[in-house]
Design a protein around this motif. Structure first.
Motif, PDB file in Angstrom:
ATOM      1  N   GLU A  33      23.375 -44.535  17.853  1.00 42.92           N
ATOM      2  CA  GLU A  33      24.078 -45.214  16.932  1.00 42.92           C
ATOM      3  C   GLU A  33      25.110 -44.625  16.065  1.00 42.92           C
ATOM      4  OE1 GLU A  33      25.483 -48.878  14.898  1.00 42.92           O
ATOM      5  OE2 GLU A  33      25.289 -48.215  16.685  1.00 42.92           O
ATOM      6  N   LEU A  34      24.505 -43.443  15.615  1.00 38.65           N
ATOM      7  CA  LEU A  34      25.521 -42.425  14.916  1.00 38.65           C
ATOM      8  C   LEU A  34      26.548 -41.859  15.860  1.00 38.65           C
ATOM      9  CD1 LEU A  34      26.385 -41.356  12.106  1.00 38.65           C
ATOM     10  CD2 LEU A  34      24.573 -39.458  12.352  1.00 38.65           C
ATOM     11  N   MET A  35      26.066 -41.544  17.052  1.00 40.49           N
ATOM     12  CA  MET A  35      27.148 -40.963  17.824  1.00 40.49           C
ATOM     13  C   MET A  35      28.049 -42.157  18.258  1.00 40.49           C
ATOM     14  SD  MET A  35      26.677 -37.854  18.854  1.00 40.49           S
ATOM     15  CE  MET A  35      27.515 -37.547  20.101  1.00 40.49           C
ATOM     16  N   ARG A  36      27.777 -43.294  18.434  1.00 39.93           N
ATOM     17  CA  ARG A  36      28.735 -44.296  18.743  1.00 39.93           C
ATOM     18  C   ARG A  36      29.578 -44.560  17.658  1.00 39.93           C
ATOM     19  NH1 ARG A  36      29.777 -49.575  17.710  1.00 39.93           N
ATOM     20  NH2 ARG A  36      28.222 -49.443  16.231  1.00 39.93           N
ATOM     21  N   LEU A  37      29.209 -44.585  16.378  1.00 39.30           N
ATOM     22  CA  LEU A  37      30.165 -44.754  15.306  1.00 39.30           C
ATOM     23  C   LEU A  37      30.932 -43.767  15.095  1.00 39.30           C
ATOM     24  CD1 LEU A  37      27.610 -46.018  12.451  1.00 39.30           C
ATOM     25  CD2 LEU A  37      29.220 -47.293  13.640  1.00 39.30           C
ATOM     26  N   MET A  81      22.653 -47.064  25.434  1.00 40.16           N
ATOM     27  CA  MET A  81      21.891 -46.639  26.805  1.00 40.16           C
ATOM     28  C   MET A  81      22.823 -45.698  27.591  1.00 40.16           C
ATOM     29  SD  MET A  81      18.718 -46.976  27.747  1.00 40.16           S
ATOM     30  CE  MET A  81      18.504 -45.558  28.591  1.00 40.16           C
ATOM     31  N   GLN A  82      24.100 -45.928  27.692  1.00 37.61           N
ATOM     32  CA  GLN A  82      24.976 -44.728  28.049  1.00 37.61           C
ATOM     33  C   GLN A  82      25.013 -43.659  27.279  1.00 37.61           C
ATOM     34  OE1 GLN A  82      28.910 -46.618  27.891  1.00 37.61           O
ATOM     35  NE2 GLN A  82      28.458 -48.078  29.972  1.00 37.61           N
ATOM     36  N   ILE A  83      25.119 -43.698  26.017  1.00 39.72           N
ATOM     37  CA  ILE A  83      24.852 -42.524  25.412  1.00 39.72           C
ATOM     38  C   ILE A  83      23.605 -41.651  25.355  1.00 39.72           C
ATOM     39  CG2 ILE A  83      24.742 -41.650  22.825  1.00 39.72           C
ATOM     40  CD1 ILE A  83      26.807 -43.923  22.205  1.00 39.72           C
ATOM     41  N   ILE A  84      22.422 -42.407  25.592  1.00 37.33           N
ATOM     42  CA  ILE A  84      21.098 -41.769  25.675  1.00 37.33           C
ATOM     43  C   ILE A  84      21.228 -41.107  27.116  1.00 37.33           C
ATOM     44  CG2 ILE A  84      18.801 -42.182  26.306  1.00 37.33           C
ATOM     45  CD1 ILE A  84      19.056 -44.478  23.978  1.00 37.33           C
TER      46      ILE A  84
END
Length: 849
Positions: free
Chosen positions: A367-371, A419-422
């Protein structure tokens, strides 16, 4: 409580109300009187702190609650007192620097804060002032305190630890926000009906919460489901944007957390889930009145109940929704704050330290990566640097089943962008591992974020490990076992990442507030400096052998035991003898904590007393308290066994005055505050290698209970500090547990070698404590005889042996009180102030004070 009494009326008339009567009807031959009004603040001498606080309480009663003293209940007096004290906390908070150099953000699914009135009064040094202010109104402070509901926003040690850490950070002036969920209903209220646990909702918010402030202006939106759209930027790069199918409003409520002396105030920010649209008017007007609010019910279910059962797919989804909801809202909040104060998010690690309390907020990594990447346009490399230098992760368990994993299918449906980021984090991670460690498929499977042996699942512990700058255990043994077991493959890749930070407790709650008599003794012996610096408790060692001090110490214990006996009588109808040894096991009911081992020893002791009734058995009270998870059948059966054993033992005249058993229902922070100062023996008997730390062991030792325990968790460090002569250790150590588990048939051999254990199991299995249902406890006996994965049978005989050492020690009262005093004197190291200093200096890199 006498607020409506004639005596209370006289006090109000003569001291505060300048002749106004509180009677509702006019007196004979008198004109109708004016209505009662609280005293004007200007009319109260500011040099009189009691009168000033009294006037403030009356003002809040009138203008905050719309009540007069004549109609006020205990709950109203509590709310008025809390509001008056809250004003003083707010005054202190406004003096706190608005933009500190660096803040700590503590993310926890649980904050078991309990009652706050005693904390606030104690830290503002207003206990005596508040007592006098209320007494002048004919109101008893103890009754007012008891009217405050327990904020049961946690399950046990994890949540209570978070509450201790928040209070210590405020006392050390570490700028911090705590982030969690404002559950409508915290941990369930436990009823015991003929030994059977029943769960009913805990309604702590039924009459509001006077401590909190709603911060609607800081609300944010949290998404679920939907799809990920991809666009091509002007420079040819790809940009992904998550388009959630569902949006939930996260509304924050701030509870001020005041530190010692009121010098610093932090905030506990708890999120409440709301629907973005409260009602679908079209459906409502069409006659679908229930369906019109279905979206609202779905959204608000997120913050409805702490730990909904995850035994169904719907329950699993709700649990994941809860975890993402509070984590996303918290990260959005702190990112927004940082941008407003500092601008460039690349500097986030310099000004923020985010601590993940267990795996519940591990979704913070993607979530931090997404933000950072999707919302604020940072490159992947910059975002990963920010993430891995801002996050820290505290692990609390070595049990694989307690390290959360989520089905990939559920993650893809509920959080598709995450899930994409993971997947991308995992791909880059495995590429790096392959370059340095080779491409062995077995090793790569061990370090992968995706576990594939029983369907694809995301390993949240692994995810938190990769995303954190530091990963810490919570006791020396636990941390070393983390390196050797659950995180061994990852530890091999970065041997500096795992560090130890042994847990601690706040002495202000668990000594000063819970045990004022013992606190007064400590102040008399070593001076008032002990109130600010617990290390000065060490001075009590000098008077540990002083007979006069021992007598005063024993008298304080006797007072607390008498008070606890009244509580137990009120809740269970069982009478306790304050002269008896109070043998206490208070914790969540779980097989690894081994309440069943304690019950087995209780049954064996009962049989021994019956067999030798003329022997001089020391009088002992066996006291149990704790809650079992609603779906945990074996744990509930253990509660029922304890209740059935109590029923039979307490009714048997052959053991009267020698053995009493009680299971006290609805264990809570406030009940712990009654039990802990009264305990003589602290049961810390978990299977070695499974308890991460424990904090109940610290609270009990601080208050002078001697520990009987295994070499598990922080018991080892308690032993090192209090001395081997002042603690009772038994059983296998962690290495011995692993060796024994490797041997087939160890349970059968242990039972065969122990006639005492076999006799206890036989009477339980044959229905000796459940004659109306002989097979009731057969599942417990079968588990021990066929498997016994928590090694009760292996440790039973040594446990029995050491319990008889306890009997012998209890008879020698002078040496017992010496050991109890030394426990109090030598546990100062277990202060959460010390723990927070270590986190601040070695993990968060933030200034203290």
């Amino acid at each position: 409580m006498t607020s409506g009494s004639e005596g209370g009326s006289k006090v109000l008339n003569e001291v505060l109300l300048a002749g106004h009567r509180r009677d509702d009807a006019p007196q004979p031959d008198e004109a109708p009187r004016t209505l009662w009004k609280p005293p004007a603040a200007a009319a109260v001498p500011q040099s009189d702190p009691v009168a000033t606080l009294r006037a403030a309480i009356l003002g809040k009663l009138a203008y905050g609650l719309g009540k007069s003293p004549a109609t006020a209940r205990d709950r109203d007096w509590f709310a008025a007192t809390a509001l008056a004290l809250r004003d003083r906390v707010v005054d202190a908070s406004l003096e706190t620097a608005p933009f500190p150099h660096k803040r700590v953000y503590y993310l926890s699914l649980e904050f078991l804060i309990g009652r706050l009135l005693s904390d606030v009064m104690g830290n503002l040094d207003l206990v005596a002032t508040a007592r006098a202010a209320l007494a002048g109104l004919g109101v008893d402070l103890d009754a007012v305190s008891d009217a405050e509901p327990d904020a049961a926003l946690g399950n046990g040690g994890l949540g209570r630890l978070a509450a201790c850490f928040m209070e210590s950070m405020a006392s050390l002036a570490i700028p911090a926000y705590g982030y969690g969920i404002r559950y409508d209903h915290g941990l369930f209220r436990q009823l015991i009906d003929d030994g059977v646990q029943r769960e009913v909702p805990e309604t702590w918010l039924a009459e509001g919460n006077p401590w909190e402030f709603e911060r609607i202006e800081s609300a944010c939106t949290v998404g679920f489901g939907g799809e990920v759209a991809m666009t091509v930027q002007a420079d040819g790069s790809l940009r992904r944007a998550w388009r959630p199918a569902e949006a939930v409003r996260a509304v924050p409520y701030d509870t001020p957390v005041v530190g010692r002396g009121g010098r610093h105030v932090n905030a506990l920010r708890l999120w409440s889930a709301r629907a973005c649209e409260p009602v679908d008017l079209a459906r409502f007007n069409a006659g679908d009145h229930v369906g019109a609010v279905s979206d609202r019910a779905r959204a608000e279910a997120i913050s409805r109940v702490l730990y909904p059962s995850d035994g169904t797919p719907a329950g699993q989804e709700l649990r994941l929704r809860q975890e993402f909801f509070f984590t996303s809202a918290s990260l959005q909040d702190l990112v927004r704050r940082h941008v407003a104060e500092r601008g460039d998010l690349r500097s986030l690690p310099d000004h923020a330290a985010i601590q993940l309390n267990d795996t519940h907020p591990a979704i913070a990594v993607p979530e931090l990566m997404r933000l950072l990447v999707d919302e604020h346009g940072l490159s992947w490399e910059d975002a990963w640097h920010v993430t891995t230098h801002t996050l820290g992760y505290t692990n609390h368990t070595l049990m694989p089943e307690a390290l959360e994993t989520w089905p990939v299918e559920l993650m893809e449906r509920l959080l598709p962008r995450h899930m994409q980021i993971i997947y991308l984090i995992n791909w880059m991670h495995l590429e790096e591992v392959s370059r340095h460690r080779g491409t062995d498929a077995g090793y790569l499977a061990e370090v992968s974020l995706i576990e594939e042996s029983h369907g694809k699942r995301v390993r949240m512990g692994h995810l938190a490990f990769l995303g954190a700058r530091r990963v810490n255990g919570v006791s020396a043994l636990h941390t070393e076992l983390m390196r050797q077991t659950v995180f061994a493959p990852l530890h091999a890749l970065d041997t500096d990442k795992i560090v130890n930070k042994t847990n601690g407790i706040t002495f202000r709650r668990w000594l000063h507030n819970a045990n004022p008599g013992l606190t007064r003794l400590a102040v008399e012996a070593v001076g008032p400096r002990v109130l600010d610096d617990p290390s000065h408790l060490a001075g009590l060692a000098a008077v540990a052998e002083d007979a006069g001090f021992q007598d005063r110490y024993a008298a304080v214990r006797r007072e607390r035991k008498e008070a606890l006996a009244r509580v137990v009588q009120d809740r269970t109808g069982i009478t306790l003898d304050p002269e008896a040894l109070f043998d206490v096991q208070i914790k969540r009911i779980h097989e690894y904590k081994r309440q069943l081992l304690n019950i087995l020893e209780t049954v064996a002791l009962y049989q021994a007393i019956k067999a030798e009734p003329h022997r001089d058995w020391p009088s002992r009270v066996k006291l149990f308290a704790g809650k079992a998870a609603p779906s945990y059948h074996q744990a509930k059966l253990i509660i029922r066994l304890a209740s059935d054993v109590a029923k039979r033992v307490n009714a048997d005249p052959d053991v009267a005055g020698r053995l009493t058993v009680a299971f006290v229902p609805n264990y809570s922070v406030s009940l712990a505050e009654a039990i802990i100062p009264a305990a003589d023996l602290s049961e810390q008997i978990s299977t070695a290698g499974l308890e991460a730390s424990g904090t109940g062991n610290m609270k009990l030792a601080l208050n002078g209970a001697l520990t009987i325990g295994t070499l598990d968790g922080a018991n080892i460090e308690i032993k090192d500090h209090v001395g081997a002569d002042n603690i009772f250790i038994f059983g296998l150590d962690a290495a011995g547990v692993q060796r024994t588990k490797a041997q087939d048939g160890y349970a059968e051999r242990a039972i065969a070698a122990s006639p005492r254990l076999r006799a206890a199991l036989d009477v339980i299995g044959a229905g000796g404590f459940s004659p109306g249902e002989p097979g009731r406890f057969r599942p417990l006996v079968d588990e021990l005889t066929r498997g016994d994965r928590f090694l009760l049978t292996a440790d039973f005989d040594d446990y029995w042996r050491v319990q008889r050492e306890v009997d012998a020690a209890w008879v020698r009262r002078r040496s017992w009180w010496r050991a109890a005093i030394l426990n109090t004197a030598r546990t100062a190291w277990f202060s959460s102030d010390r723990t927070m200093r270590e986190y601040a200096e070695e993990i968060w890199r933030v200034r203290v004070g």
